[in-house]
Design an enzyme around this catalytic site. Sequence first.
Site, mmCIF file in Angstrom:
data_model
loop_
_atom_site.group_PDB
_atom_site.id
_atom_site.type_symbol
_atom_site.label_atom_id
_atom_site.label_comp_id
_atom_site.label_asym_id
_atom_site.label_seq_id
_atom_site.Cartn_x
_atom_site.Cartn_y
_atom_site.Cartn_z
ATOM 1 N N HIS A 296 -42.195 -7.606 17.818
ATOM 2 C CA HIS A 296 -43.481 -8.261 18.088
ATOM 3 C C HIS A 296 -43.251 -9.683 18.599
ATOM 4 O O HIS A 296 -43.966 -10.167 19.477
ATOM 5 C CB HIS A 296 -44.350 -8.310 16.829
ATOM 6 C CG HIS A 296 -44.885 -6.974 16.391
ATOM 7 N ND1 HIS A 296 -45.508 -6.096 17.253
ATOM 8 C CD2 HIS A 296 -44.900 -6.369 15.174
ATOM 9 C CE1 HIS A 296 -45.892 -5.009 16.576
ATOM 10 N NE2 HIS A 296 -45.530 -5.153 15.317
ATOM 11 N N HIS B 75 -38.364 -4.092 13.852
ATOM 12 C CA HIS B 75 -39.765 -3.884 14.231
ATOM 13 C C HIS B 75 -40.490 -5.226 14.412
ATOM 14 O O HIS B 75 -41.060 -5.500 15.468
ATOM 15 C CB HIS B 75 -40.450 -3.033 13.155
ATOM 16 C CG HIS B 75 -41.915 -2.822 13.361
ATOM 17 N ND1 HIS B 75 -42.450 -1.598 13.695
ATOM 18 C CD2 HIS B 75 -42.971 -3.684 13.299
ATOM 19 C CE1 HIS B 75 -43.761 -1.720 13.818
ATOM 20 N NE2 HIS B 75 -44.112 -2.979 13.574
ATOM 21 N N GLU B 76 -40.442 -6.063 13.384
ATOM 22 C CA GLU B 76 -41.211 -7.309 13.430
ATOM 23 C C GLU B 76 -40.694 -8.250 14.512
ATOM 24 O O GLU B 76 -41.477 -8.916 15.187
ATOM 25 C CB GLU B 76 -41.206 -8.009 12.065
ATOM 26 C CG GLU B 76 -41.913 -7.234 10.947
ATOM 27 C CD GLU B 76 -43.359 -6.881 11.262
ATOM 28 O OE1 GLU B 76 -43.976 -7.551 12.110
ATOM 29 O OE2 GLU B 76 -43.873 -5.920 10.659
HETATM 30 ZN ZN LIG Z 1 -45.973 -3.916 13.637
#
Ligand SMILES: [Zn+2]
Length: 711
Positions: A493, A489-490
Amino acid sequence: MRTLRSPGWAALAALPLVLHAAPLRTLAEFQALAAPFNSEIRVPPFEASPEQIRDAAVAAMAAGDAAIDRLARQDPAAATFESMFGALDGVEADANLVESRLGFIQQTSPRKEMREAADEAAKRLQQWDIGIGYREDVYAALKSFAAEKPALAGEDQRLFDFTLRDYRRKGFELPAAARNELEALFKELSPMETDFGTNILKTRVALVFTRAELAGVPDSFLSSPGVKTGDDAYTILVNVTPQRLMVAQNCSVAATRRKVVVAQLRLGQDVNVPLLNRIVALRAEIARKLGYASWDDYKIEVKMAKNGAAATRFIEDLIRGIQPKFDAELAEMRALKVAETGDPHAQIEFYDWRYYQNQLVKQKYTVDSEALRVYFPYERSLQGMFAIYQSIFGLRFEQLQAPYVWADGVTLWGVTDAQSGEPMGLFYLDMFPREGKFNHFAEFPIQPGRLLPGGAYLRPTVALVCNFPPPANGAPSLLDHQEVTTLFHEFGHAMHAILTRAHRGRFSGTSVPGDFVEAPSQMLENWTYDKSVLDTFAADYRDPAKKVPAETLARLKEVRLATIGVFYRGQLSFALLDLRLHGPRPEGAAVDCQAESNRIQDTVFLPVPDDTALVAFFGHLAGGYDAGYYGYAWADAIAADMATVFEAAPGGFLDRGAGMRMRREIYSQGDARDVSVSIEEFLGRPRSIAPFLRKLGIRQGAAPEAGAPAR
Ligand SMILES: [Zn+2]
């Protein structure tokens, strides 16, 4: 960085691996690669002392003031779009650069005096920045240039429209008297919002129970310091979430659960209910003065949903869509309660659901999440994720010799486009806990990408700041499945930030509407539930021939689904009450946030006592997230929709074609075009909430209006 040579890597033969047989390239060598592409790779000039931090802020403000003065005082006859709107965006971007770097130092420096100096300097910069936004002379200059109706297109048109919209939203188009009133209202509102949050932080409620009253609650918790406060006395701090949850989820005594949950629903009630009534009334008045029908219209105007009605319709559709799943889960929980209490008429009450949800999961599914850790040694998981993202997004990652790092163990990496060799940006990895460090998992866009005035493109530099378990007792750092999911997830980004091609700072990378920004990373969470993805890297570190068992993975997915109806109805209830509180209300009508929100909780979730006030402790209602809670579900629905592109692709979640499309249509665009357009270009069709409902285990067609979210 260690070189990995375990046999499990054979599966990855087709994927570009990051191996470091050769010495690491220097930053200068990597920077030189950028020149042919007319782009610049820079590491942020990290300040090394509190004095340097203060100087950086002072210099940033002085440079910003000078640039703003030049903008405002230029000869109108010679003004261009670049010298007006472009220059203002540049001032903002330059200030943000320093502000986000100082903010980053504040979260990561091992030195307390650095963190404190950075905090103070960043706050000063923010205040200065707000002041810039209210400068009359700047507005007058932009306005007179705008009156010429310059011919613009694409991102420039968008910058023009958004900049003027910012001013309009601050009341700049109103007559002077109305503007002064508005300013006074904003000034009245701001400290009230701060107080709302502070009251939540300050609220402390302790309840004392006997051991018998806490039957079912684990001994390990009850014997912990601060909890055992007498021979047969145990103190539960209701305001401390883990303590409250420990009782709500585990205590088999209904009266105790009720006491704790009622106390929870009254946290902050005496101070925050009257305060929130005033806040909501004030917001409605501000919105009216600005020409909006409601505060949610004002707040959501800049989001994907565009207005309160569209957000509300979306939430209400989901509430209906999820009804059968919610009912089925409640029925299952009720059966457990009937069996446990012997009362055939027992119902699931507001203080029951966490307990029976926990019982349900325990009885139906036995997944030992700790046992899964052996499959996810940190280094292998990181390299496995790297290999996948490099492959699907057409990239190459390489570790560089870092000229400076703020703490031991921090590493610097370069990202290049695999095909052209173009350097795309840099990322730092700061992955393990240490004293004084930010204690969650996040990506920090330290230096967003943008086109510089000279025409070169400044490529982004970001940092991943995580807190994975450090290696211990001779074993490597072992992640649990949730932590691996967080990593995917991170780092998503980071991809969003680094792969940007947006020209303007305000549209760069992850600077997209708040109800979209999480969607691409939420989509990537699917990867770690896919066996063919996990088999490329996950293997028992003691015996790499052992992969994550398919049944375990299936069980993980089932657990996630088992009570998702209850989870979402709770979330949707909060989303709806947030929207309703901030929806249209007659001028001068009294606000009763307690009754208004309890009624929504009663119908959307489970009935609560009239004399409780769950809104009083709902921190999102102040501090910028007001009329924004719907955004979580909104982004979830888009994430599920976007995942279908990979699910339908020949290579599934490892499909390069789908990955390159994601890069082109979503990541590289940032907010330079409307994200609704980007999403539909990526999907190749209109948006739909059907994939989201399917993901929740809801049959298609079960929802009355499973169409695209209204725009
Ligand atoms: Zn996030």
